[in-house]
Design a protein around this motif. Structure first.
Motif, PDB file in Angstrom:
ATOM      1  N   THR A  97       0.839  -1.199   0.000  1.00 20.27           N
ATOM      2  CA  THR A  97       0.000   0.000   0.000  1.00 20.27           C
ATOM      3  C   THR A  97       0.874   1.249   0.000  1.00 20.27           C
ATOM      4  OG1 THR A  97      -0.152   0.037   2.425  1.00 20.27           O
ATOM      5  CG2 THR A  97      -1.847  -1.188   1.227  1.00 20.27           C
ATOM      6  N   ILE A  98       0.450   2.261  -0.745  1.00 19.03           N
ATOM      7  CA  ILE A  98       1.276   3.455  -0.937  1.00 19.03           C
ATOM      8  C   ILE A  98       1.453   4.228   0.352  1.00 19.03           C
ATOM      9  CG2 ILE A  98       1.339   5.712  -2.068  1.00 19.03           C
ATOM     10  CD1 ILE A  98       0.135   4.397  -4.531  1.00 19.03           C
ATOM     11  N   ARG A  99       0.409   4.356   1.132  1.00 17.00           N
ATOM     12  CA  ARG A  99       0.500   5.192   2.332  1.00 17.00           C
ATOM     13  C   ARG A  99       1.288   4.526   3.451  1.00 17.00           C
ATOM     14  NH1 ARG A  99      -4.541   7.876   5.773  1.00 17.00           N
ATOM     15  NH2 ARG A  99      -3.246   8.773   7.426  1.00 17.00           N
ATOM     16  N   ASP A 100       1.053   3.232   3.708  1.00 17.06           N
ATOM     17  CA  ASP A 100       1.599   2.594   4.893  1.00 17.06           C
ATOM     18  C   ASP A 100       2.546   1.434   4.622  1.00 17.06           C
ATOM     19  OD1 ASP A 100       0.167   4.274   6.691  1.00 17.06           O
ATOM     20  OD2 ASP A 100      -1.636   3.097   6.288  1.00 17.06           O
ATOM     21  N   GLY A 101       2.692   1.026   3.363  1.00 20.22           N
ATOM     22  CA  GLY A 101       3.587  -0.085   3.052  1.00 20.22           C
ATOM     23  C   GLY A 101       3.101  -1.434   3.535  1.00 20.22           C
ATOM     24  N   GLU A 102       1.789  -1.594   3.647  1.00 22.74           N
ATOM     25  CA  GLU A 102       1.236  -2.855   4.129  1.00 22.74           C
ATOM     26  C   GLU A 102       1.235  -3.907   3.027  1.00 22.74           C
ATOM     27  OE1 GLU A 102      -2.590  -1.770   5.577  1.00 22.74           O
ATOM     28  OE2 GLU A 102      -1.820  -0.953   7.466  1.00 22.74           O
ATOM     29  N   VAL A 103       1.370  -5.163   3.438  1.00 25.93           N
ATOM     30  CA  VAL A 103       1.351  -6.278   2.491  1.00 25.93           C
ATOM     31  C   VAL A 103      -0.057  -6.420   1.905  1.00 25.93           C
ATOM     32  CG1 VAL A 103       1.567  -8.792   2.279  1.00 25.93           C
ATOM     33  CG2 VAL A 103       3.234  -7.493   3.618  1.00 25.93           C
ATOM     34  N   THR A 104      -0.109  -6.636   0.598  1.00 29.04           N
ATOM     35  CA  THR A 104      -1.376  -6.874  -0.093  1.00 29.04           C
ATOM     36  C   THR A 104      -1.362  -8.282  -0.688  1.00 29.04           C
ATOM     37  OG1 THR A 104      -0.535  -6.037  -2.200  1.00 29.04           O
ATOM     38  CG2 THR A 104      -1.559  -4.429  -0.707  1.00 29.04           C
ATOM     39  N   ASP A 105      -2.535  -8.758  -1.066  1.00 32.37           N
ATOM     40  CA  ASP A 105      -2.603 -10.056  -1.736  1.00 32.37           C
ATOM     41  C   ASP A 105      -1.800 -10.035  -3.033  1.00 32.37           C
ATOM     42  OD1 ASP A 105      -4.216 -11.011   0.288  1.00 32.37           O
ATOM     43  OD2 ASP A 105      -6.092 -10.732  -0.823  1.00 32.37           O
TER      44      ASP A 105
END
Length: 247
Positions: free
Chosen positions: A30-38
């Motif tokens: 994710t662009i804002r938080d760098g969270e892992v996505t599927d």
């Protein structure tokens, strides 16, 4: 090349062959938080399915406030990231491959839009650098950066990763300490070769002490920066001979 598909070991890491996937910045977090996505899990799995022995994620900042040089990069900045990074490690391990994460502090190559009004850290504020955009670090900020790297490496251990790659190339914060073109400090961290390598060696030592033998450490460095007055090949070799104590 008779040995390409034969297994071998690097440090504590057993590899099924001698093919690796270079660190990739895919932009799937994710662009804002760098969270892992599927999508990121799927991408990393696709890399591992090629049959390589190691898969790497590139340009992972240790500080989302000052250290990003890409959007969509992975975060290793919060303890809550560990469980999500573990998803990536487990996906790679499904294919009997090893998982590496490259961590960095962008320094002068930080993406301006990601700074949100903060100043990017640099070892030395050159006369042609904008003081409204860059700041020369003092010991307090150096301590902060070392802690950020150590905490990121600790999270990678907890997430089940096999290797951490410390990015010390391409003019980023760590790299800039080494080059006389980007480090003309007048204290014990600048000037002579012995002074210029002091911070990168200190960083490597601290990360090794943090992770012990539970994580391989790799170091990325530019052999030649192709610019006048930069670090020489002889200095690169001399630095790596000392850095080998920790990697």
């Amino acid at each position: 090349y008779p040995h390409v598909f034969s297994p071998f070991s690097i440090g504590n890491m057993e590899l099924k062959n001698r093919l690796v996937f270079s660190p990739v910045v895919s932009g799937h977090a994710t662009i804002r938080d760098g969270e892992v996505t599927d999508n990121l899990v799927d991408f990393i799995g696709a890399c591992a399915r090629t049959g390589v022995a190691r898969v790497g994620i590139g340009a992972t900042p240790v500080d989302f406030g000052r250290a990003r040089d890409f959007f969509g990069c992975l975060s290793v900045t919060r303890d809550t990231d560990v469980a999500e990074i573990r998803r990536l490690a487990e996906e790679v391990h499904r294919y009997n491959a090893r998982f590496s994460v490259e961590i960095l502090h962008a320094g002068r190559i930080a993406k301006p839009e990601a700074l949100a009004g903060r100043k990017a850290y640099v070892p030395w504020l050159a006369p042609d650098m904008d003081p409204d955009r860059f700041m020369q670090v003092e010991e307090e900020q150096m301590d902060e950066v070392v802690d950020l790297f150590c905490n990121a490496a600790r999270r990678l251990v907890e997430a089940g990763c096999d290797e951490v790659l410390i990015h010390g190339a391409h003019g980023n914060f760590v790299s800039a300490f080494l080059s006389p073109a980007t480090n003309q400090r007048d204290d014990s961290y600048g000037g002579s070769f012995e002074n210029r390598i002091r911070f990168p060696l200190r960083l490597l030592k601290a990360v090794r002490e943090q992770v012990g033998s539970s994580l391989n450490i790799e170091y990325r460095i530019s052999q030649n920066e192709y610019a006048e007055g930069t670090i020489t090949l002889e200095e690169v070799i001399a630095f790596l001979q000392q850095a080998s104590r920790y990697i």
